[in-house]
Design a protein around this motif. Structure first.
Motif, short mmCIF file in Angstrom:
data_model
loop_
_atom_site.label_atom_id
_atom_site.label_comp_id
_atom_site.label_asym_id
_atom_site.label_seq_id
_atom_site.Cartn_x
_atom_site.Cartn_y
_atom_site.Cartn_z
N VAL A 1 -1.77 -1.90 6.35
CA VAL A 1 -2.28 -2.84 7.35
C VAL A 1 -1.42 -4.10 7.33
CG1 VAL A 1 -4.26 -4.17 8.15
CG2 VAL A 1 -4.62 -1.98 6.98
N LEU B 1 -1.11 -7.94 8.09
CA LEU B 1 -2.03 -9.06 8.19
C LEU B 1 -1.27 -10.33 8.57
CD1 LEU B 1 -4.01 -8.43 4.87
CD2 LEU B 1 -4.78 -7.85 7.18
N VAL C 1 -10.45 -2.60 9.04
CA VAL C 1 -9.39 -2.83 8.04
C VAL C 1 -9.89 -2.49 6.64
CG1 VAL C 1 -8.05 -4.63 6.89
CG2 VAL C 1 -8.11 -4.51 9.38
N GLY D 1 -7.65 0.67 5.35
CA GLY D 1 -6.39 0.33 4.67
C GLY D 1 -6.36 0.75 3.21
N ARG E 1 -3.05 -0.08 1.66
CA ARG E 1 -2.06 -1.09 1.27
C ARG E 1 -2.08 -2.20 2.32
NH1 ARG E 1 3.65 1.53 0.58
NH2 ARG E 1 4.14 -0.58 -0.16
N PHE E 2 -1.70 -3.40 1.88
CA PHE E 2 -1.81 -4.56 2.78
C PHE E 2 -0.55 -5.41 2.67
CE2 PHE E 2 -5.91 -3.12 1.34
CZ PHE E 2 -6.62 -2.97 2.53
N MET F 1 1.11 -8.89 4.08
CA MET F 1 0.70 -10.14 4.71
C MET F 1 1.93 -10.99 5.01
SD MET F 1 -2.22 -12.85 3.47
CE MET F 1 -1.32 -13.51 2.06
N GLU G 1 3.39 -8.03 -0.17
CA GLU G 1 2.29 -7.07 -0.38
C GLU G 1 1.22 -7.75 -1.20
OE1 GLU G 1 1.32 -2.44 -1.22
OE2 GLU G 1 3.40 -3.12 -1.13
N ASP H 1 -5.43 -6.73 -1.54
CA ASP H 1 -6.41 -6.31 -0.55
C ASP H 1 -6.37 -7.29 0.62
OD1 ASP H 1 -7.98 -8.58 -1.24
OD2 ASP H 1 -8.99 -7.44 -2.81
N SER H 2 -7.27 -7.08 1.59
CA SER H 2 -7.28 -7.92 2.79
C SER H 2 -8.13 -9.18 2.63
CB SER H 2 -7.82 -7.10 3.97
OG SER H 2 -9.12 -6.61 3.68
#
Length: 504
Positions: free
Chosen positions: A327, A329, A473, A477, A479-480, A482, A490, A493-494
């Motif tokens: 995802v 972000l 999300v 998801g 992997r995240f 940002m 990376e 989490d979100s």
């Protein structure tokens, strides 16, 4: 204090959308309106706003009630106006001439940047267009606020701002909001109305708690229905036995008893009611074709820039492996969609800094569903692009919620939810092993969002996606990535990104 009341309200457009709807709105009510795509939410809002006449029943409004309705789409006649003038035009002529300061107050309350005031609406993003529609309604000081999908096209920062605005500035104004954003509904509602063709349900709870209560209510009704059915069957079996005995013995008493047992069984069946089974708006099914590649996509310190070459961020060296659901972000304007399009370019034309495994088969959908030609028909999309016959195409489209009557009409005639489901069918038939998804839940109802989540998880699908829907999300998801400053990092989490958005 009751400001609006419906009695036995019903609307039929070809087929019944809802019937016998009885509910009231009181000061302080913030009600979530929930139904599948095409089940009458927008029609009900238009009816309560007074722009659609009901087929049956009545709407009673408090004397002098000023209803403000924030619709989904910008009226054509406003698109050429500046943002400021579009809001000003909502005021009566005399008031607009002498009290234009009201526009400044509302735009300030909604945190609209002053540099956007003179921008024409057709030059603004979908998110700022929606803010403009809200400002047009709020400037006339409504006593009741109706909102149709207000979070569509908003990034998370603006969604959270709208949440806080509803809980502070608009806290005393009754609100009825149709939305598919589950986290938003939980944050802003204190009641939930589940709109159904028959027996709509109203709970004095925010969405998630109301959904659990609805499920329990439906389960209890189904258990009662099963018990009643068994009881009626037992009575009929007893009646059959007594009838045979009565006939053989010539007993009038037993014949009378038989009749009484049948009447009791009939009465139980007439009063018994099965749990409500909502008609699906169309199934969403995906696939995940096999690949032996471990790294599907490799980013070699890609520079993501604006069209005029301004650097937005660098990716560093990153990989998307088989089974990853990554995802992206970041707030609107930071380059998420730009990166999605660069990966798309790499998969279709090649890119020096983005490498794809030779076995990658792409499934792509953007937030505007641009892969669907609006002039084509759903039938043409399926039969021209894929090796399926006409009869199978009819079945595939019907299962996706595109009825036979719509299959030969231009895609432009479909609702947003139907277009989204058609796009998901297109993805499935492409048989991909890597999904590139930009706001895939736009226009999807909650059932569709949950189906999409379940399909991505069940097939262990690999994807790179952008979404502002927090529940989607969180559920999807693995992997995240940002965007932070000029870097793509990376994170675990979100939640860090969500918490930062809430605090802004």
């Amino acid at each position: 204090m009751t400001v609006l009341n419906t009695k036995d309200l019903g609307i039929t457009l070809g087929a019944p959308l809802f019937r016998k709807l009885n509910f009231s709105m009181n000061k302080g009510d913030h009600i979530g309106l929930i139904a599948a795509n095409g089940r009458g939410k927008s029609t009900l809002l238009n009816c309560l706003a007074g722009t659609v006449e009901p087929t049956e029943g009545d709407v009673t409004r408090a004397r002098g009630l000023q209803v403000g309705y924030v619709e989904q789409n910008v009226p054509e006649e406003l698109l050429s106006l500046s943002l400021y003038d579009a809001v000003l035009s909502a005021l009566p002529t005399e008031q607009a001439e002498y009290e234009s300061w009201r526009v400044d107050v509302v735009l300030n309350d909604l945190a609209v940047p002053i540099e956007l005031y003179e921008k024409r609406l057709n030059e603004l993003s979908g998110g700022w267009q929606r803010v403009t529609l809200l400002a047009r309604v709020w400037v006339v000081e409504p006593d009741l606020l109706l909102m149709d999908e207000p979070t569509n096209h908003l990034d998370l920062t603006r969604i959270v701002f709208l949440q806080n605005w509803l809980k502070t500035v608009a806290r005393d104004v009754p609100v009825l909001v149709a939305s598919h954003d589950r986290a938003f509904l939980d944050a802003v509602t204190n009641r939930t109305l589940f709109l159904r063709e028959d027996h709509s349900q109203d709970f004095a709870l925010p969405y998630s708690q109301a959904r659990a209560a609805l499920d329990e209510s439906d389960a209890a009704k189904e258990r009662q229905f099963e018990n009643d059915s068994r009881k009626a069957q037992q009575l009929r079996r007893q009646a059959a036995k007594l009838k045979n005995i009565g006939i053989n013995s010539g007993s009038d008493l037993l014949i009378t008893k038989t009749k009484q047992l049948k009447e009791r069984a009939d009465k139980i069946e007439q009063q018994s009611q099965s749990a409500y089974k909502d008609k699906s708006a169309g199934a969403i099914r995906l696939v995940n074709s096999d690949t032996h590649a471990k790294a599907l996509i490799t980013l070699n310190d890609v520079q993501v820039t604006t069209p005029d070459g301004k650097l937005l961020f660098k990716t560093g060296k990153l990989w998307i492996k088989k089974g990853d659901r990554v995802v992206l972000l970041g707030p609107n304007g930071t380059g998420k969609t730009r990166l999605i399009r660069m990966v798309l370019q790499a998969l279709t034309e090649g890119h020096p800094e983005i490498k794809a495994a030779p076995t990658v088969v792409l499934g792509y959908s953007d937030q505007n569903l641009s892969q669907l030609d609006e002039k084509s028909t759903p039938s043409e999309i399926i039969t021209d692009k894929f090796d399926v016959g006409d009869q199978r195409a009819i079945g595939l489209l019907a299962s996706a919620g595109i009825g036979i009557d719509l299959q030969s009409k231009p895609i432009s005639a479909l609702s947003g939810g139907q277009k989204s489901r058609l796009a998901m069918l297109d993805l499935r038939l492409s048989n991909p092993n890597f999904y590139l998804l930009d706001e895939p839940t736009n226009h999807l109802d909650i059932e569709g969002q949950e189906d999409l989540e379940a399909e991505l998880q069940a097939h262990n699908a690999s994807c790179l996606l952008v979404s502002h829907d927090r529940t989607f999300v969180r559920n999807t998801g693995t992997r995240f990535w940002m965007i932070e400053g000029k870097r793509l990092i990376e994170v675990e989490d979100s939640e860090t990104f969500f918490a930062a958005s809430v605090s802004e």
